[in-house]
Design a protein around this motif. Structure first.
Motif, short mmCIF file in Angstrom:
data_model
loop_
_atom_site.label_atom_id
_atom_site.label_comp_id
_atom_site.label_asym_id
_atom_site.label_seq_id
_atom_site.Cartn_x
_atom_site.Cartn_y
_atom_site.Cartn_z
N GLY A 234 -5.34 -79.06 -41.82
CA GLY A 234 -6.66 -78.27 -41.82
C GLY A 234 -6.10 -77.21 -41.09
O GLY A 234 -5.14 -76.70 -41.23
N ALA A 235 -7.08 -76.83 -39.94
CA ALA A 235 -6.38 -75.39 -39.41
C ALA A 235 -5.76 -75.83 -38.13
O ALA A 235 -5.37 -74.96 -37.38
CB ALA A 235 -7.70 -74.74 -38.93
N ARG B 291 -4.01 -70.35 -31.37
CA ARG B 291 -3.51 -71.20 -32.35
C ARG B 291 -4.41 -70.74 -33.73
O ARG B 291 -3.81 -70.76 -34.84
CB ARG B 291 -4.12 -72.70 -32.13
CG ARG B 291 -3.25 -73.32 -31.00
CD ARG B 291 -1.92 -73.46 -31.65
NE ARG B 291 -1.93 -74.71 -32.60
CZ ARG B 291 -1.92 -75.75 -32.39
NH1 ARG B 291 -1.73 -76.29 -31.23
NH2 ARG B 291 -2.32 -76.71 -33.46
N ILE B 292 -5.40 -70.04 -33.58
CA ILE B 292 -6.33 -69.73 -34.78
C ILE B 292 -5.64 -68.47 -35.60
O ILE B 292 -5.63 -68.04 -36.50
CB ILE B 292 -7.85 -69.33 -34.50
CG1 ILE B 292 -8.36 -69.27 -35.81
CG2 ILE B 292 -8.09 -67.89 -33.82
CD1 ILE B 292 -10.07 -69.52 -35.50
N GLU B 293 -4.78 -67.73 -34.65
CA GLU B 293 -3.97 -66.56 -34.91
C GLU B 293 -2.71 -67.13 -35.82
O GLU B 293 -2.17 -66.13 -36.25
CB GLU B 293 -3.82 -65.44 -33.93
CG GLU B 293 -5.28 -64.62 -33.46
CD GLU B 293 -5.72 -63.93 -34.30
OE1 GLU B 293 -4.97 -63.44 -35.35
OE2 GLU B 293 -7.03 -63.54 -34.44
N SER B 294 -2.30 -68.09 -35.40
CA SER B 294 -0.96 -68.30 -36.04
C SER B 294 -1.14 -69.40 -37.00
O SER B 294 -1.95 -69.90 -37.40
CB SER B 294 -0.18 -68.99 -34.84
OG SER B 294 -0.84 -70.32 -34.20
N GLU B 295 -0.08 -69.66 -37.80
CA GLU B 295 -0.08 -70.46 -38.95
C GLU B 295 -0.22 -71.92 -38.43
O GLU B 295 -0.01 -72.24 -37.24
CB GLU B 295 1.50 -70.51 -39.67
CG GLU B 295 1.65 -69.20 -40.30
CD GLU B 295 0.43 -68.88 -41.53
OE1 GLU B 295 0.56 -70.05 -42.26
OE2 GLU B 295 -0.24 -68.10 -41.51
N PRO B 296 -0.59 -72.82 -39.38
CA PRO B 296 -1.15 -74.25 -38.85
C PRO B 296 0.37 -74.89 -38.42
O PRO B 296 1.32 -74.59 -39.10
CB PRO B 296 -1.95 -74.70 -39.87
CG PRO B 296 -2.35 -73.83 -40.60
CD PRO B 296 -1.43 -72.51 -40.54
#
Lengths: 125, 179
Positions: B141-142, B130-135
């Motif tokens: 937020g993130a 998830r941190i590597e993909s778009e929100p």
């Protein structure tokens, strides 16, 4: 070029990058409402710094004792950005400071030292 | 009569070992102020920081996603909810509650149920993905808050839903960390 200085607040870290020495630091806590706006200026500054003279050295010290998830993502992006400059033969290194005994912060730093090619030194203070 | 009512609030707070309770619109300024209040009261050692991280995530969650909103003093629209921090002696418990639209509750419940099925390794992998993909669409937020809370508490997080009225569902999160 000018140095970058953003003073610390209760929700944002001190961000200071010295144009002469090439030393940068991000110190404190970080849980702003718009984390991306805060960290975008660091990317811009670094691009400009190397655009002036690609042979300069850059040392970035992270010394954060708390940040929120949105900041976590911004730090990740900044790390990758520094890694990209390193892969383009720029002299970049990173020090990740954590408080002695703060395993959460230590683990994050160690994660970066493993996953990135740019040198990341993890040190307890 | 007034003393009786206030005494009831007092007794509930005392029995539940509540350190702090806030009900209202959670603008960023209020989140920062509540955070300062916590630090003044508890200091900021590594265990408080872990609790503080969950507290900020829950507060920003209410601010961004509550279906009940108000206009803050800076003119921005902020979510309304309740935050309760309790100290059981051995643990801190951080609780949040806010309204969500009935139509949104089902998807949220599915996301929460999914998180509860993941072990530590799977949670970290999901976080990484998830941190590597778009929100996700609609995320302010993130889009990582619930995942990080689940990781930080070592799974000691409880998501719950209660019917509020024909339009809204009350969504609560209870996260517990060792002192």
């Amino acid at each position: 070029m000018e140095s970058l200085l953003i003073n610390q607040t209760t929700q944002t870290p001190r961000i200071a990058f010295d144009a002469e020495s090439g030393n940068g630091e991000i110190i404190g806590v970080s849980f702003p409402e718009h984390a991306n706006d805060l960290y975008a200026c660091v990317h811009e500054w670094i691009d400009q710094y190397f655009a002036e003279d690609a042979s300069k050295t850059l040392h970035v010290a992270f010394n954060l004792n708390y940040f929120n998830t949105a900041t976590n993502k911004e730090i990740r992006l900044l790390m990758k950005f520094l890694d990209k400059h390193h892969s383009e033969e720029k002299a970049v290194r990173i020090t990740w400071f954590h408080e002695e005994g703060d395993e959460d912060m230590e683990d994050i730093g160690k994660g970066y030292s493993v996953s990135l090619n740019v040198p990341v030194s993890v040190e307890a203070v | 009569m007034i003393a009786q009512e206030i005494m009831q609030h007092y007794s509930v707070a005392k029995t539940a070992q509540i350190l702090m309770m806030f009900k209202g619109g959670l603008s960023q300024n209020i989140v920062v102020d509540l955070g300062s209040l916590l630090q003044n009261r508890l200091g900021f050692d590594v265990k408080v920081r872990r609790m503080f991280g969950i507290f900020v995530e829950l507060a920003q969650n209410v601010k961004n996603y509550s279906a009940e909103t108000e206009i803050a003093s800076d003119g921005s629209s902020v979510g309304i909810g309740i935050l309760i921090l309790a100290d059981s002696g051995t643990h801190y418990s951080v609780n949040s509650g806010n309204l969500v639209l009935n139509s949104a509750a089902e998807l949220l419940k599915a996301q929460c149920d999914h998180l509860m099925t993941l072990d530590k390794t799977a949670l970290k992998a999901y976080h990484e993905e998830r941190i590597e993909s778009e929100p996700p669409p609609g995320s302010k937020g993130a889009g990582l808050g619930l995942i990080e809370i689940t990781i930080k508490t070592g799974g000691n997080v409880h998501f719950d839903f209660a019917s509020f009225d024909e339009n809204f569902t009350f969504f609560s999160i209870t996260a517990t960390v060792e002192k």
